[in-house]
Enzyme design. Structure first.
Site, PDB file in Angstrom:
ATOM      1  N   CYS A  78      -2.455   1.231  -3.333  1.00 55.71           N
ATOM      2  CA  CYS A  78      -2.225   2.251  -2.312  1.00 55.71           C
ATOM      3  C   CYS A  78      -3.532   2.980  -1.959  1.00 55.71           C
ATOM      4  O   CYS A  78      -4.401   2.388  -1.329  1.00 55.71           O
ATOM      5  CB  CYS A  78      -1.103   3.173  -2.767  1.00 55.71           C
ATOM      6  SG  CYS A  78      -0.316   4.005  -1.367  1.00 55.71           S
ATOM      7  N   HIS A 168       3.034   0.292  -5.122  1.00 58.57           N
ATOM      8  CA  HIS A 168       2.773   0.855  -6.458  1.00 58.57           C
ATOM      9  C   HIS A 168       3.498   0.051  -7.538  1.00 58.57           C
ATOM     10  O   HIS A 168       4.627   0.411  -7.900  1.00 58.57           O
ATOM     11  CB  HIS A 168       3.304   2.288  -6.516  1.00 58.57           C
ATOM     12  CG  HIS A 168       2.564   3.256  -5.668  1.00 58.57           C
ATOM     13  ND1 HIS A 168       1.509   4.003  -6.136  1.00 58.57           N
ATOM     14  CD2 HIS A 168       2.718   3.599  -4.373  1.00 58.57           C
ATOM     15  CE1 HIS A 168       1.051   4.772  -5.170  1.00 58.57           C
ATOM     16  NE2 HIS A 168       1.773   4.539  -4.082  1.00 58.57           N
ATOM     17  N   GLU A 170       2.913   0.151 -10.600  1.00 56.76           N
ATOM     18  CA  GLU A 170       2.973   0.990 -11.813  1.00 56.76           C
ATOM     19  C   GLU A 170       4.199   1.899 -11.831  1.00 56.76           C
ATOM     20  O   GLU A 170       4.504   2.495 -12.852  1.00 56.76           O
ATOM     21  CB  GLU A 170       1.680   1.814 -11.946  1.00 56.76           C
ATOM     22  CG  GLU A 170       1.527   3.002 -11.010  1.00 56.76           C
ATOM     23  CD  GLU A 170       1.219   2.627  -9.559  1.00 56.76           C
ATOM     24  OE1 GLU A 170       1.171   1.421  -9.237  1.00 56.76           O
ATOM     25  OE2 GLU A 170       1.048   3.559  -8.751  1.00 56.76           O
TER      26      GLU A 170
END
Ligand code: GLN
Length: 188
Positions: A78, A168, A170
């Site tokens: 991002c 994302h 994560e």
């Protein structure tokens, strides 16, 4: 394997956790000296303009750029993708400028327009992808491999040892995207 996570701003903790789960040794990077001995670095999501300002203030911006030019593998998610991009179509500056893509910042809208979707990634199959004020790639250079698209636009790209995602990984429990990055960091 020591993997840095740029830790000046953004969703640092989630990346540290994903890397630990994969057995890597994640290291928060706040200063130029934290770049020593790394085998790769993650540039997290957050706010690219704020990250860059903070990195410039400590000399980390220049030191990181040098390490990346020397071949340190990097994975930008991002805002991290925005930091790596050669061109930002709706912002006057360029940050690290090493990945041959042009991006439009905040192309998926505002924070309230955030969404999660499964996307097909080359070599990995379907992975969950969270998009939050995400950049979209509007141009890719000839050395850039597109690994996934969303709405027809590239959202996961690779140029040699540089990897970048609009989304994302994560923020999900799925660690396959980080695992893929670790394969780029292993020099054997
Ligand atoms: N809009 C941010 C930027 O361009 C990126 C948003 C994010 O990382 N979730 O820096």
């Amino acid at each position: 394997m020591k993997i840095g996570v740029l830790a000046v701003q953004g969703d640092v903790r989630e990346h540290l956790r994903a890397l630990s789960r994969l057995g890597a040794e994640p290291v928060p990077v706040l200063k130029p000296q934290h770049l020593a001995d790394l085998e790769g670095i993650v540039l997290p999501g957050g706010e690219s303009t704020a990250m860059w300002r903070l990195m410039r203030a400590t000399g980390l911006a220049e030191a990181l750029k040098r390490r990346l030019e020397e071949g340190l593998p990097a994975f930008g998610t991002c805002a991290g993708m925005v930091l790596l991009a050669r061109k930002i179509t709706n912002w006057p500056e360029t940050f690290l400028g090493l990945l041959d893509i042009a991006v439009e910042r905040n192309a998926t809208g505002r924070q309230v327009d955030s969404f999660e979707e499964r996307i097909a990634v080359d070599g990995l199959g379907e992975v969950p992808a969270v998009f939050i004020r995400a950049p979209l790639v509007v141009e890719v250079g000839s050395r850039v491999e597109v690994l996934a698209r969303w709405g027809g636009k590239p959202v996961f790209v690779r140029q040699g040892q540089l990897l970048a995602a609009s989304f994302h990984p994560e923020l999900t429990q799925d660690t396959r995207v980080h695992e893929y990055f670790l394969t780029l960091c292993r020099k054997d």
